[in-house]
Design an enzyme around this catalytic site. Sequence first.
Site, mmCIF file in Angstrom:
data_model
loop_
_atom_site.group_PDB
_atom_site.id
_atom_site.type_symbol
_atom_site.label_atom_id
_atom_site.label_comp_id
_atom_site.label_asym_id
_atom_site.label_seq_id
_atom_site.Cartn_x
_atom_site.Cartn_y
_atom_site.Cartn_z
ATOM 1 N N ARG A 1 0.924 -1.525 0.200
ATOM 2 C CA ARG A 1 0.052 -0.091 0.230
ATOM 3 C C ARG A 1 0.687 1.177 0.114
ATOM 4 O O ARG A 1 2.129 1.061 -0.299
ATOM 5 C CB ARG A 1 -0.959 -0.227 1.316
ATOM 6 C CG ARG A 1 -0.455 -0.245 2.347
ATOM 7 C CD ARG A 1 0.490 0.172 3.010
ATOM 8 N NE ARG A 1 0.067 1.497 3.404
ATOM 9 C CZ ARG A 1 0.761 2.088 3.410
ATOM 10 N NH1 ARG A 1 2.707 2.050 3.597
ATOM 11 N NH2 ARG A 1 0.846 3.543 3.612
ATOM 12 N N GLY A 2 0.557 1.933 -0.057
ATOM 13 C CA GLY A 2 1.039 3.744 -0.780
ATOM 14 C C GLY A 2 1.196 3.601 -1.795
ATOM 15 O O GLY A 2 1.748 3.136 -2.717
ATOM 16 N N GLN B 1 -1.799 2.090 10.250
ATOM 17 C CA GLN B 1 -0.687 2.506 8.698
ATOM 18 C C GLN B 1 0.481 3.294 10.525
ATOM 19 O O GLN B 1 1.106 2.722 10.204
ATOM 20 C CB GLN B 1 -0.799 2.948 7.805
ATOM 21 C CG GLN B 1 -1.579 2.711 6.599
ATOM 22 C CD GLN B 1 -2.902 2.812 6.301
ATOM 23 O OE1 GLN B 1 -3.441 2.833 8.398
ATOM 24 N NE2 GLN B 1 -3.307 2.770 5.655
ATOM 25 N N ASP C 1 -2.309 10.819 -2.325
ATOM 26 C CA ASP C 1 -2.084 9.771 -2.916
ATOM 27 C C ASP C 1 -2.321 10.369 -4.409
ATOM 28 O O ASP C 1 -2.702 9.280 -5.521
ATOM 29 C CB ASP C 1 -3.742 9.076 -1.979
ATOM 30 C CG ASP C 1 -2.938 8.131 -0.867
ATOM 31 O OD1 ASP C 1 -3.167 8.795 -0.493
ATOM 32 O OD2 ASP C 1 -2.890 7.121 -1.181
ATOM 33 N N ASN D 1 -5.044 12.699 0.384
ATOM 34 C CA ASN D 1 -4.041 11.668 1.663
ATOM 35 C C ASN D 1 -5.434 10.739 2.521
ATOM 36 O O ASN D 1 -6.366 10.894 2.852
ATOM 37 C CB ASN D 1 -3.405 12.731 2.044
ATOM 38 C CG ASN D 1 -2.179 11.561 2.572
ATOM 39 O OD1 ASN D 1 -1.629 10.392 2.343
ATOM 40 N ND2 ASN D 1 -1.795 12.011 4.502
ATOM 41 N N LYS D 2 -4.075 9.864 3.442
ATOM 42 C CA LYS D 2 -5.097 8.633 4.100
ATOM 43 C C LYS D 2 -6.638 9.722 5.154
ATOM 44 O O LYS D 2 -5.967 10.888 5.569
ATOM 45 C CB LYS D 2 -4.004 8.680 5.634
ATOM 46 C CG LYS D 2 -4.665 7.753 6.205
ATOM 47 C CD LYS D 2 -5.608 7.011 5.664
ATOM 48 C CE LYS D 2 -4.825 5.831 4.160
ATOM 49 N NZ LYS D 2 -5.765 5.178 3.896
ATOM 50 N N ARG E 1 -7.157 -0.287 -6.678
ATOM 51 C CA ARG E 1 -7.995 0.744 -6.526
ATOM 52 C C ARG E 1 -7.931 2.197 -6.930
ATOM 53 O O ARG E 1 -7.317 2.511 -7.498
ATOM 54 C CB ARG E 1 -6.513 0.800 -4.075
ATOM 55 C CG ARG E 1 -6.448 0.096 -3.866
ATOM 56 C CD ARG E 1 -5.572 -0.088 -2.372
ATOM 57 N NE ARG E 1 -6.300 0.938 -1.900
ATOM 58 C CZ ARG E 1 -5.812 1.202 -0.576
ATOM 59 N NH1 ARG E 1 -4.202 1.181 -0.731
ATOM 60 N NH2 ARG E 1 -6.055 2.291 0.149
#
Length: 354
Positions: A52-53, A204, A245, A255-256, A95
Amino acid sequence: MPVTNDTVVRTIEWTPEGVVLLDQRKLPRREEYHLCRTYQEVAEAIRGMIIRGAPAIGVAAAMGIALGVRQSPAASLDTLKAEFRGICDTLAATRPTGVNLFWAIGRMRLLFDDLMERRADLSAIRARLVEEAQKIKEEDIAANRALGDYGVALVPAGKTVMTICNAGALATAGYGTALGVIRSAIREGKNVDVLALETRPFLQGARLTAWELQRDRIPTTLITDNMAGHFLHSGRIGCVVVGADRIAANGDVANKIGTYTVAVLAKENGVPFYVAAPLSTVDLNIPSGDSIPIEERPAAEVTEIQGVPIAPAGIAVSNPAFDVTPNSYVSAIITERGVARPPYTESLRQLKQR
Ligand code: MRU
């Protein structure tokens, strides 16, 4: 004394057997590697968060394509062409938010089309695609090192850097973006420590950032997400540095989930909020954050922690994996070609075109 053994974290590797991934679902309890022998397995690994990332997902997709073409029994270039489309579509459907996935697929597709046009033979096509995927990986590490170095000047010495999620070696091909800035600052002798937000629901921050920084002996304190305001108000935080992202042309940043909350709290408390990302994360085709697709992840990520239920069965759940921070909260965007400042429509376009 911190050591920067970041390169020791082997997030993703191409091997003769297939693509080997450090299984990020199992960290920090176990350091296990997961072998993908087919492109379908790479797609599953991306969807299932084994890797991920955003930048790491891009590298995985490129290697997945190389793997898919290698495993293809296509007897002619025409059948390979049709299969190639299917391989790209499968990987693109994993994703939706991180743009590095689509950027890497686009780059592999350009190369493939060029090789097809030149009627290269099958073995040459296979070899070139592997080579290109490896190049994407190496370039990502180099970009992270460069952006890390650009970021050093922004990090106040003797203060704490707050970060969310994991934007480190694990989320990239190596070194990291936000954590790359921290690594570079420490390497330059700046005395900084890190406040890592745990990052509910997938943890995370608690599982990956804490593991990665502890391994590098970078002084790190783990806090829960709802402690962010308390610490941003305390005067201890010199700056916030996060990854991204997807960054829209106007500098809005996906982003997250939870990043937006931190950005608002940072501004309220006069703490600079920096985004560190390679230019492969900047999507000039998207005018603003309103058009960035936000991934909705399974409800179990919210109702369970590591498989243990924490909510009543049947409760309605919402689980957007990302949020968008409007550009007005972003003090600067740190890239491998320099630091972009507002107005971002201008500065990001200039950096991308250079
Ligand atoms: O859902 P994840 O773990 O893939 O989300 C990752 C992030 O949001 C990171 O902050 C982002 O990809 C930048 S990583 C350099």
